[in-house]
Design an enzyme around this catalytic site. Structure first.
Site, PDB file in Angstrom:
ATOM      1  CB  SER A 139      -0.908  -0.005   1.236  1.00 47.21           C
ATOM      2  OG  SER A 139      -1.615   1.221   1.291  1.00 47.21           O
ATOM      3  CG  HIS A 150      -3.978  -1.184  -1.754  1.00 45.87           C
ATOM      4  ND1 HIS A 150      -5.109  -1.863  -2.180  1.00 45.87           N
ATOM      5  CD2 HIS A 150      -4.378  -0.411  -0.718  1.00 45.87           C
ATOM      6  CE1 HIS A 150      -6.131  -1.515  -1.426  1.00 45.87           C
ATOM      7  NE2 HIS A 150      -5.726  -0.618  -0.534  1.00 45.87           N
ATOM      8  CG  ASP A 194      -5.132   2.802   0.677  1.00 53.98           C
ATOM      9  OD1 ASP A 194      -6.121   2.075   0.545  1.00 53.98           O
ATOM     10  OD2 ASP A 194      -4.045   2.416   1.155  1.00 53.98           O
ATOM     11  CG  MET A 217      -8.137   7.624   2.493  1.00 51.93           C
ATOM     12  SD  MET A 217      -7.224   7.604   4.038  1.00 51.93           S
ATOM     13  CE  MET A 217      -6.541   5.948   4.001  1.00 51.93           C
ATOM     14  CG  HIS A 236      -9.343   0.846  -0.843  1.00 50.68           C
ATOM     15  ND1 HIS A 236      -8.799   0.591   0.409  1.00 50.68           N
ATOM     16  CD2 HIS A 236     -10.692   0.878  -0.651  1.00 50.68           C
ATOM     17  CE1 HIS A 236      -9.769   0.462   1.294  1.00 50.68           C
ATOM     18  NE2 HIS A 236     -10.924   0.648   0.679  1.00 50.68           N
ATOM     19  CG  MET A 284     -11.245   3.910   1.712  1.00 51.89           C
ATOM     20  SD  MET A 284      -9.743   3.805   2.708  1.00 51.89           S
ATOM     21  CE  MET A 284      -8.534   3.889   1.393  1.00 51.89           C
ATOM     22  CG  MET A 294     -12.200  -2.171   4.322  1.00 56.28           C
ATOM     23  SD  MET A 294     -10.585  -1.921   3.531  1.00 56.28           S
ATOM     24  CE  MET A 294      -9.665  -1.118   4.851  1.00 56.28           C
ATOM     25  CG  ASP A 345      -6.638  -2.493   2.755  1.00 56.70           C
ATOM     26  OD1 ASP A 345      -5.565  -2.334   3.350  1.00 56.70           O
ATOM     27  OD2 ASP A 345      -7.196  -1.605   2.076  1.00 56.70           O
TER      28      ASP A 345
HETATM   29  C1  DX5 Z   1      -6.569   1.807   5.383  1.00 56.08           C
HETATM   30  C2  DX5 Z   1      -6.079   1.564   3.970  1.00 56.08           C
HETATM   31  C3  DX5 Z   1      -5.048   0.516   3.895  1.00 56.08           C
HETATM   32  C4  DX5 Z   1      -3.754   0.877   4.589  1.00 56.08           C
HETATM   33  C5  DX5 Z   1      -3.168  -0.412   5.111  1.00 56.08           C
HETATM   34  O1  DX5 Z   1      -7.687   2.601   5.364  1.00 56.08           O
HETATM   35  O2  DX5 Z   1      -7.168   1.148   3.148  1.00 56.08           O
HETATM   36  O3  DX5 Z   1      -4.778   0.128   2.560  1.00 56.08           O
HETATM   37  O4  DX5 Z   1      -2.829   1.528   3.774  1.00 56.08           O
HETATM   38  O5  DX5 Z   1      -2.071  -0.108   5.890  1.00 56.08           O
HETATM   39  P1  DX5 Z   1      -1.458  -1.166   6.906  1.00 56.08           P
HETATM   40  O6  DX5 Z   1      -1.082  -2.382   6.127  1.00 56.08           O
HETATM   41  O7  DX5 Z   1      -0.302  -0.437   7.479  1.00 56.08           O
HETATM   42  O8  DX5 Z   1      -2.526  -1.477   7.935  1.00 56.08           O
HETATM   43 ZN    ZN Z   2      -6.693   0.226   1.167  1.00 56.80          ZN
END
Ligand code: DX5
Ligand code: ZN
Length: 223
Positions: free
Chosen positions: A9, A34, A36, A38, A67, A69, A138, A176
């Site tokens: 990630s 990956h 993310d 947000m 991903h 969010m 998740m 994840d």
């Molecule tokens: C959390 C993200 C994850 C995050 C995982 O909201 O969706 O992808 O980066 O990080 P680790 O592996 O450090 O928990």
């Molecule tokens: Zn993620």
């Protein structure tokens, strides 16, 4: 149990050394990067968006596992498809018309993923299974890297695997949040196919070795 796919990630990378960290991923056995996204509304944090996607697309040789969010993800599916996403995950909790959204992702040539928060039951996917390529379980409440794995998501993976098998679905299971060598084997045993790993890869002394260890976690350890 077969060898898992690994998706480091980017959230856990060092952004002052982004090219170095992307090169580490390129040289590793990682299968995806990956990514993310947000928005500060669906989750209480803001991460990054299109300028970084462009950098990842340009400098990372691994397919992008995006991903989202964010609220109203439909507004951005075309932009992420244009930006080079291989997989686009939307959150079930953020989609009023999930059937339409998944259809749209596939029409754009991407694999369609549905992410489920820890409280969202897998059974809610039963009527759209044929439109799903990947289910993203998740295992933390989304919004931040480095959180502790929530244990009840393990039996949830088992339940999802049973549901997919019973319905002849070929959808993959991705996990994840809080994933590392300590729980990878149990996750694979439960039915996971893809492991997302942020801190356990980028904060490791040797990220390439950390990816390899995750990749080999399907092998039973010697007694
Ligand atoms: C959390 C993200 C994850 C995050 C995982 O909201 O969706 O992808 O980066 O990080 P680790 O592996 O450090 O928990
Ligand atoms: Zn993620």
């Amino acid at each position: 149990m077969s060898q898992p796919l690994i998706a480091p990630s980017l959230l856990a990378a060092d952004f002052a050394n982004l090219q170095r960290d992307l090169n580490l991923i390129n040289r590793s056995e990682a299968d995806y990067l990956h990514f993310d996204v947000m928005d500060g509304e669906f989750v209480p944090n803001i991460s990054f968006g299109f300028p970084l996607l462009e950098a990842a697309r340009t400098h990372c040789q691994k397919p992008l596992d995006v991903h989202l969010m964010i609220v109203q993800p439909d507004r951005y599916i075309d932009a992420f498809a244009d930006g080079g996403a291989a997989i686009i995950h939307v959150h079930h909790e953020a989609c009023t018309h999930l059937h339409r959204t998944l259809t749209h992702i596939r029409e754009r040539g991407c694999q369609a993923g549905v992410a489920l928060n820890p409280h969202t039951p897998v059974e809610g996917l039963i009527d759209v299974l044929e439109l799903i390529d990947v289910v993203l379980i998740m295992s933390v409440n989304p919004g931040f890297g480095g959180q502790a794995f929530i244990p009840h998501t393990l039996p949830k993976i088992t339940r999802l695997k049973q549901m997919l098998t019973a319905n002849q679905s070929a959808a993959l299971i991705e996990v994840d949040g809080g994933v590392g060598v300590g729980n990878a084997a149990a996750l694979l045993q439960a039915g996971a196919d893809i492991l997302v790993a942020g801190n356990s890869v980028f904060r490791a002394a040797d990220p390439i070795e950390a990816v390899q260890q995750l990749k080999n976690s399907h092998r039973p350890t010697m007694a």
